[in-house]
Design a protein around this motif. Structure first.
Motif, PDB file in Angstrom:
ATOM      1  N   ALA A  89     122.033 102.440  28.837  1.00  0.00           N
ATOM      2  CA  ALA A  89     122.073 100.986  28.672  1.00  0.00           C
ATOM      3  C   ALA A  89     120.720 100.350  28.979  1.00  0.00           C
ATOM      4  O   ALA A  89     120.252  99.482  28.244  1.00  0.00           O
ATOM      5  N   GLY A  90     120.057 100.785  30.054  1.00  0.00           N
ATOM      6  CA  GLY A  90     118.750 100.220  30.408  1.00  0.00           C
ATOM      7  C   GLY A  90     117.699 100.526  29.350  1.00  0.00           C
ATOM      8  O   GLY A  90     116.933  99.649  28.948  1.00  0.00           O
ATOM      9  N   ALA A  91     117.702 101.786  28.892  1.00  0.00           N
ATOM     10  CA  ALA A  91     116.736 102.170  27.866  1.00  0.00           C
ATOM     11  C   ALA A  91     117.000 101.409  26.567  1.00  0.00           C
ATOM     12  O   ALA A  91     116.069 100.934  25.903  1.00  0.00           O
ATOM     13  N   SER A 126     115.663  97.222  22.754  1.00  0.00           N
ATOM     14  CA  SER A 126     116.048  95.988  22.070  1.00  0.00           C
ATOM     15  C   SER A 126     115.029  94.883  22.338  1.00  0.00           C
ATOM     16  O   SER A 126     114.639  94.149  21.422  1.00  0.00           O
ATOM     17  N   GLU A 127     114.577  94.755  23.602  1.00  0.00           N
ATOM     18  CA  GLU A 127     113.570  93.743  23.939  1.00  0.00           C
ATOM     19  C   GLU A 127     112.256  94.033  23.225  1.00  0.00           C
ATOM     20  O   GLU A 127     111.586  93.106  22.746  1.00  0.00           O
ATOM     21  N   SER A 149     112.599  93.040  19.634  1.00  0.00           N
ATOM     22  CA  SER A 149     112.544  91.575  19.518  1.00  0.00           C
ATOM     23  C   SER A 149     111.112  91.082  19.685  1.00  0.00           C
ATOM     24  O   SER A 149     110.653  90.214  18.931  1.00  0.00           O
ATOM     25  N   GLU A 150     110.402  91.626  20.658  1.00  0.00           N
ATOM     26  CA  GLU A 150     109.007  91.228  20.892  1.00  0.00           C
ATOM     27  C   GLU A 150     108.127  91.611  19.702  1.00  0.00           C
ATOM     28  O   GLU A 150     107.257  90.843  19.290  1.00  0.00           O
ATOM     29  N   SER A 151     108.359  92.807  19.169  1.00  0.00           N
ATOM     30  CA  SER A 151     107.583  93.238  17.998  1.00  0.00           C
ATOM     31  C   SER A 151     107.820  92.313  16.813  1.00  0.00           C
ATOM     32  O   SER A 151     106.875  91.940  16.113  1.00  0.00           O
ATOM     33  N   LEU A 152     109.067  91.940  16.597  1.00  0.00           N
ATOM     34  CA  LEU A 152     109.369  91.020  15.496  1.00  0.00           C
ATOM     35  C   LEU A 152     108.715  89.658  15.722  1.00  0.00           C
ATOM     36  O   LEU A 152     108.196  89.042  14.784  1.00  0.00           O
TER      37      LEU A 152
END
Length: 171
Positions: A75-77, A82-83, A86-89
């Motif tokens: 879950a942490g990975a 996911s973050e 999102s940051e890359s996008l």
């Protein structure tokens, strides 16, 4: 008269039977066309029902997978991944905007240079036109001056010749 009426009555009876048959056939055709249309609708409805059932099944499986991820060590990975996505996008979006602004600035500068070049070209055409007129006027001035001297000299010579002719006539 009665025979004529019987003939007319028979013709009328055949026409009425024919009209009833036509109405019945139209009703049959209408019912068949409704059934054919309903078959298409039934097929479309069955396809929609199957897709809805598949969607519910996929949503249920995705919920279970999500619950498993949340309860596992991944879950942490997954959250960090996911973050990062999102940051890359977000960064791609920002860089796209920056790139378009740079392109717009470059286009604006090129347009400004083009405008300046057009103004300079117009100025140069105007200057060259004036120079051309001056050169032509200088050439014309020399020719005019020579013509006026020749005309004046011709006038003087004509005057001298007329005086000589008068003297010769008077002698």
């Amino acid at each position: 008269l009665r025979i004529k009426n019987m003939d007319l009555a028979g013709a009328f009876q055949r026409w009425r039977e024919n009209a009833v048959d036509c109405r019945r056939m139209k009703k049959v055709v209408r019912n068949v066309s409704v059934r054919i249309g309903n078959l298409e609708l039934v097929g479309a409805f069955d396809l929609w029902r199957d897709n809805a059932a598949e969607y519910r099944r996929v949503a249920k499986v995705a919920g279970k997978v999500l619950l498993h991820f949340q309860n596992s060590e991944l879950a942490g990975a997954f959250q960090r991944w996911s973050e990062n996505v999102s940051e890359s996008l977000r960064m791609v979006s920002v860089m796209t905007k920056v790139s378009s602004r740079i392109k717009n600035v470059q286009i604006f500068r090129a347009f400004q240079r083009w405008g300046e070049n057009v103004s300079e070209l117009r100025r140069m055409v105007s200057v060259m036109t004036k120079i051309s007129f001056r050169i032509r006027n200088v050439q014309l001035a020399g020719a005019y001056h020579r013509w006026s001297e020749n005309a004046a000299q011709s006038g003087r010579m004509a005057s001298v010749m007329s005086k000589i002719v008068l003297r010769i006539q008077n002698v």
